[in-house]
Design a protein around this motif. Structure first.
Motif, PDB file in Angstrom:
ATOM      1  N   LEU A  52       0.867  -1.169   0.000  1.00  0.00           N
ATOM      2  CA  LEU A  52       0.000   0.000   0.000  1.00  0.00           C
ATOM      3  C   LEU A  52       0.906   1.221   0.000  1.00  0.00           C
ATOM      4  CD1 LEU A  52      -1.842  -2.321   1.145  1.00  0.00           C
ATOM      5  CD2 LEU A  52      -3.081  -0.523   2.366  1.00  0.00           C
TER       6      LEU A  52
ATOM      7  N   ARG B 187      -3.332  -0.126  -4.276  1.00  0.00           N
ATOM      8  CA  ARG B 187      -2.363  -1.200  -4.055  1.00  0.00           C
ATOM      9  C   ARG B 187      -1.443  -1.352  -5.265  1.00  0.00           C
ATOM     10  NH1 ARG B 187      -6.614  -2.775  -0.940  1.00  0.00           N
ATOM     11  NH2 ARG B 187      -6.117  -3.944   0.965  1.00  0.00           N
TER      12      ARG B 187
ATOM     13  N   GLU C 202       1.761  -5.168   2.826  1.00  0.00           N
ATOM     14  CA  GLU C 202       0.563  -5.936   3.131  1.00  0.00           C
ATOM     15  C   GLU C 202       0.856  -7.424   3.243  1.00  0.00           C
ATOM     16  OE1 GLU C 202      -4.047  -5.408   1.924  1.00  0.00           O
ATOM     17  OE2 GLU C 202      -2.680  -5.709   0.238  1.00  0.00           O
TER      18      GLU C 202
END
Length: 327
Positions: free
Chosen positions: A20, A50, A89
């Motif tokens: 991110l 993303r 992430e």
């Protein structure tokens, strides 16, 4: 499942990193493949907010060395991404394969998607192939479960999808051979070839798999050869039907479509019209085809070039669904 897997032996380990990044960061280009022999790398959109990076494992690295958070951040440094300005992430090492199941159906068991085939990601066709599996299989399961076709219809699923899958995996491998190159001599040869052809994709990249079926639930001539036009993807244009205008798939929805340059009802018997049960008859502009019978997955079951052939195409469909003309 009584099946073996055909494995072409083309596999590599890649570290997948989902990030991110800062919200105000713009990416140009949005997606790119970096064919750097020091570290082949893929950078693509991961959806809104993303980004995904993929880094190939080099010969002097182990999977354990590669699959760490510290390694991920180190490899992201050239893009000015750090723990201070981005969120990591996930990270995971995937081994890409090139293989497919030789048998897709055994009784009530059917394989589709990643269970039926795996391919390198370089053509972006893994999920697409699974969607094509579902489009092919779902309308046949629906016909069988509603009692409109015999279970033998499901045996056409494997032959219809296997040819396209093998072409797609072949394309993915050929692209991988361009990308996963680390030997300096091979890199020089690749670059000379591409530069010598001006980077023209039509000249330097493998051909796209044909959008045709070669076997299965299709209209065949009496000698069992495939009728001309059968197995191709149907064209989709804008039509007007009952006051609604839009793309054919949106206007007509799912189901078989009999498209004709004439009113096909004049070419069909009452029995054949009853079998079609409300099929729409939009006009078709394809040269040389009087009528075309389109499957729910948008492939052409068969076409007719003369009025006396329209009924034969409809009867061939009914026969392949396991329904005789006297049912």
């Amino acid at each position: 499942m009584p099946t073996t897997m055909t494995d072409l032996g083309f596999f590599f380990d890649w570290l997948i990193v989902d990030v991110l990044p800062p919200e105000d960061r713009e990416w140009h280009p949005v997606n790119l493949q970096i064919c750097d022999p020091a570290r082949p790398t893929t950078v693509v959109s991961g959806g809104p907010g993303r980004r995904r990076w993929e880094f190939m494992r080099m010969p002097d690295e182990t999977i354990a060395d590669l699959n760490t958070e510290d390694t991920a951040w180190r490899l992201l440094e050239p893009w000015q991404l750090t723990p201070e300005n981005s969120e990591l992430e996930r990270h995971a090492v995937y081994t890409f394969h090139a293989r497919w199941a030789d048998v897709r159906r055994s009784g009530r068991l059917v394989l589709a998607g990643d269970a039926a085939h795996q391919m390198p990601p370089f053509a972006g066709q893994g999920m697409c192939s699974g969607i094509r599996d579902a489009a092919n299989l779902s309308f046949k399961l629906d016909l069988v479960l509603r009692g409109l076709a015999t279970p033998d219809l499901l045996d056409t699923y494997g032959p219809e999808r296997s040819g396209h899958i093998q072409h797609t995996i072949g394309l993915s491998i050929e692209l991988g051979k361009v990308i996963c190159v680390t030997d300096p001599a091979a890199v020089a040869g690749r670059d000379d070839f591409m530069l010598g052809h001006g980077g023209d994709p039509d000249k330097v990249l493998p051909p796209i798999p044909p959008a045709t079926l070669t076997d299965g639930m299709l209209y065949h001539l009496p000698d069992r050869s495939l009728a001309p036009g059968s197995g191709r993807l149907a064209a989709q244009g804008r039509i007007t039907y009952r006051g609604r205008t839009g793309l054919l798939d949106d206007v007509l929805g799912t189901g078989f479509v009999l498209a004709s340059t004439v009113d096909a009802r004049a070419c069909l018997t009452d029995d054949q019209l009853t079998f079609l049960d409300g099929t729409y008859l939009p006009h078709m502009a394809e040269v040389g085809h009087l009528s075309a019978l389109v499957r729910p997955d948008h492939y052409l079951f068969g076409v007719a070039q003369r009025t006396d052939e329209v009924g034969a195409v409809v009867d061939a469909l009914r026969e392949q669904l396991g329904q005789s003309a006297v049912d």
